[in-house]
Scaffold this active site. Structure first.
Site, PDB file in Angstrom:
ATOM      1  N   ALA A  46       0.835  -1.204   0.000  1.00  0.00           N
ATOM      2  CA  ALA A  46       0.000   0.000   0.000  1.00  0.00           C
ATOM      3  C   ALA A  46       0.869   1.254   0.000  1.00  0.00           C
ATOM      4  CB  ALA A  46      -0.926   0.003   1.209  1.00  0.00           C
ATOM      5  N   GLN A  47       0.654   2.106  -0.988  1.00  0.00           N
ATOM      6  CA  GLN A  47       1.464   3.313  -1.126  1.00  0.00           C
ATOM      7  C   GLN A  47       0.836   4.520  -0.454  1.00  0.00           C
ATOM      8  OE1 GLN A  47       1.767   3.792  -5.351  1.00  0.00           O
ATOM      9  NE2 GLN A  47       3.309   2.191  -5.601  1.00  0.00           N
ATOM     10  N   GLY A  48      -0.488   4.616  -0.546  1.00  0.00           N
ATOM     11  CA  GLY A  48      -1.170   5.835  -0.149  1.00  0.00           C
ATOM     12  C   GLY A  48      -0.986   6.223   1.297  1.00  0.00           C
ATOM     13  N   GLU A 114      -6.179  13.181  -1.157  1.00  0.00           N
ATOM     14  CA  GLU A 114      -6.450  12.131  -2.138  1.00  0.00           C
ATOM     15  C   GLU A 114      -7.868  12.278  -2.670  1.00  0.00           C
ATOM     16  OE1 GLU A 114      -5.454   8.211  -0.828  1.00  0.00           O
ATOM     17  OE2 GLU A 114      -3.347   8.680  -0.535  1.00  0.00           O
ATOM     18  N   HIS A 223      -8.354   0.556  -9.549  1.00  0.00           N
ATOM     19  CA  HIS A 223      -7.545   1.754  -9.332  1.00  0.00           C
ATOM     20  C   HIS A 223      -7.216   2.352 -10.688  1.00  0.00           C
ATOM     21  CE1 HIS A 223      -4.478   4.514  -7.955  1.00  0.00           C
ATOM     22  NE2 HIS A 223      -4.811   4.224  -6.704  1.00  0.00           N
ATOM     23  N   ARG A 268     -12.663   6.964  -7.549  1.00  0.00           N
ATOM     24  CA  ARG A 268     -11.875   6.064  -8.387  1.00  0.00           C
ATOM     25  C   ARG A 268     -12.667   5.422  -9.512  1.00  0.00           C
ATOM     26  NH1 ARG A 268      -8.324   3.112  -3.571  1.00  0.00           N
ATOM     27  NH2 ARG A 268      -6.819   4.807  -3.331  1.00  0.00           N
ATOM     28  N   HIS A 325      -8.188  -3.478  -7.908  1.00  0.00           N
ATOM     29  CA  HIS A 325      -7.521  -2.948  -6.724  1.00  0.00           C
ATOM     30  C   HIS A 325      -8.116  -3.435  -5.414  1.00  0.00           C
ATOM     31  CE1 HIS A 325      -4.997  -0.202  -4.508  1.00  0.00           C
ATOM     32  NE2 HIS A 325      -6.020   0.477  -4.034  1.00  0.00           N
ATOM     33  N   ARG A 360     -14.897   2.110  -2.350  1.00  0.00           N
ATOM     34  CA  ARG A 360     -14.111   2.512  -1.181  1.00  0.00           C
ATOM     35  C   ARG A 360     -13.482   3.888  -1.363  1.00  0.00           C
ATOM     36  NH1 ARG A 360      -8.781   2.352  -0.049  1.00  0.00           N
ATOM     37  NH2 ARG A 360      -8.210   0.910  -1.724  1.00  0.00           N
TER      38      ARG A 360
END
Length: 528
Positions: A46-48, A114, A223, A268, A325, A360
């Site tokens: 997970a990057q966020g 975001e 994503h 998204r 995703h 989500r």
């Protein structure tokens, strides 16, 4: 009388499973089973970051409203309230155990932006490597406190008197009064995905075969920005990049999200469809990051992904395409993480707590893993075993023959084409017809003699069937489920799609009104 192998079995080593283990380890004997090694999971990739209303201009009500807006109000509101209220305190608690959150010059937590958030509320660690920072910290604090069984594949949940009492794995049987599913998602059902190779939907299949109810499996979030070059998905480009000013453009350099109210920070599902449509027109899409100063320092993990893909970081035009995703649905649970099967819990992406709705909100996934791991740990610590230990004969189906199953690649191609970002009755019926010959096989638990890959294929086929049936049942477009034959959301339709676990029935779908599950004590009576 013999003793249990453990007090608690946890299947999965993402943030949810690790957090549950951490909260239980001092008072319970915990065995954590993971299919690869403990360091690799969707969480670790997970990057966020994690969303929490920490800013002076923010509070939980705004986070709550943003969550419902992104998920098109298809939520269990009480669970969303628990999620967003608990977030700030959990961030502080995770900081105490060593998570190295990024901070501003004044020492306060650095808050990022975001998509679909109305405020800057995303906390990060090590730039774009938040998931890795969390999982590494939890693994460190779990050292010598739990037993890790790595490279171990869960094959079948074992039951006694309709209660889960353990799991059969390729390394043998393990028994415990409580079992927690924390197996993550099913991104590997599609050709392009941000998920780790192990994300083959195993937990959904395990729970279904054990008799648990699944919900909302049609809501698969794609994503928008997977780094996609020369027909290969190289990795995720975090939404945080767009939060810092990156813009999606076509081959001519024209911004493709200019007509959307939130532009590049739209939810998204909207962004993914816009990119998908450009590809259907034969055009490529790029993420223009040239406005972001010090890109490599701000996003070190993404920069390494780009370098491996031979992307010139001086130009910062990143070729992107949508990829599978997150599954917003899953094993239906109450606010304590209990499934509809006694002694079986589910947390993280494998669970459907109702906090994500139809789509989500960015950076709510790691948060959900922490919040509901805490809820499950509290429930287990305050409960007593409801069944006495008893040795039992393991009954495992051995009807599968390897030549009877398709390859992963064939399944991925079919799911991408027919049950992808846009679907309709024709494509869904075609997918269901293609899957139909395999269903008598995949409803059965795999044999312990079958290879790990064949176990995964069998699980993937079952989950594909559940997703396809659910998508056929929902005749509206909502969030991650977009029907091109029903393009307009009908706000008067509040349908919750349940996938019942009656393995003898040909039809797996029942639909109940949204009002029936609004309150927890009411929906429990509906789905049992």
């Amino acid at each position: 009388m013999a003793s249990w192998d453990a007090d608690v079995l946890i299947i999965g080593s993402g943030i949810a499973g690790l957090m549950a283990a951490h909260l239980l380890a001092d008072k319970k004997n915990v065995i954590l089973i993971t299919k690869s090694n403990v360091n690799r999971s969707n969480s670790s990739w997970a990057q966020g970051g994690i969303a929490a209303a920490l800013g002076t201009d923010d509070d939980w009500r705004k986070h709550f409203a943003d969550t419902l807006l992104a998920g098109l109000s298809h939520h269990v509101d009480e669970h969303v309230e628990i999620l967003v209220k608990r977030a700030p305190s959990l961030i502080r608690e995770m900081e105490k155990i060593g998570v190295p959150f990024d901070k501003s010059k004044d020492g306060t937590l650095s808050l990022g932006m975001e998509g679909a958030h109305s405020r800057r509320r995303i906390v990060h660690a090590n730039g774009d490597q938040t998931g890795k920072a969390f999982t590494e910290t939890l693994i460190h604090v779990l050292k010598d406190r739990v037993t890790f069984l790595e490279e171990t594949t869960a094959i079948q949940l074992l039951k006694q008197e309709d209660k889960v009492v353990g799991v059969l794995t390729d390394k043998g049987v393990f028994q415990a009064p409580k079992t927690i599913l924390a197996t993550g998602g099913a991104g590997q059902l599609y050709e392009r995905t941000s998920n780790v190779p192990e994300a083959t939907g195993d937990g959904f299949a395990l729970a279904y075969r054990a008799g648990a109810t699944l919900a909302d499996m049609e809501f698969v979030q794609f994503h928008p920005t997977i780094l996609y070059r020369e027909g290969y998905a190289h990795g995720l480009i975090s939404e945080a990049v767009r939060g810092e000013g990156a813009v999606l453009v076509d081959e001519e350099g024209t911004p493709i999200m200019a007509n959307q109210p939130l532009k590049d920070l739209a939810p998204r599902d909207i962004v993914s469809r816009e990119i998908h449509r450009k590809y259907c027109e034969g055009k490529r899409v790029f993420l223009d990051c040239r406005s972001i100063p010090n890109f490599s320092k701000r996003f070190p993990g993404i920069s390494r992904i780009c370098e491996k893909a031979s992307i010139d970081l001086k130009q910062l035009l990143l070729p992107v395409a949508p990829g599978a995703h997150f599954v917003s649905g899953g094993v239906w649970t109450n606010q304590r993480g209990q499934t509809t099967v006694d002694n079986l819990y589910a947390i993280g992406e494998v669970a459907c707590t109702g906090v994500h709705g139809a789509n989500r909100l960015a950076s709510n996934s790691l948060l959900e893993g922490l919040v509901f791991a805490e809820a499950v740990a509290k429930d287990i610590l305050h409960s007593k075993p409801t069944i006495d230990y008893m040795k039992f004969d393991k009954k495992v189906a051995n009807h599968i023959k390897e030549h009877m199953l398709p390859s992963k690649k064939e399944l991925q191609e079919k799911m991408t084409l027919l049950v992808g970002i846009e679907r309709n009755a024709q494509t869904l019926k075609e997918m269901k017809q293609w899957l139909l010959p395999y269903i008598p096989i995949v409803k059965l638990s795999p044999s312990e003699k079958v290879s790990k890959e064949k176990v995964e294929v069998q699980n993937m086929l079952l989950v594909a069937w559940l997703m396809t049936c659910a998508a056929l049942t929902r005749t509206e477009s909502r969030g991650g489920h977009f029907r091109s034959d029903y393009p307009v959301l009908d706000d008067k339709k509040w349908l919750k799609t349940y996938i019942k676990s009656s393995l003898e029935q040909d039809s797996f779908i029942e639909v109940h009104s949204r009002a029936d599950i609004k309150k927890e004590k009411r929906y429990e009576s509906v789905i049992n």
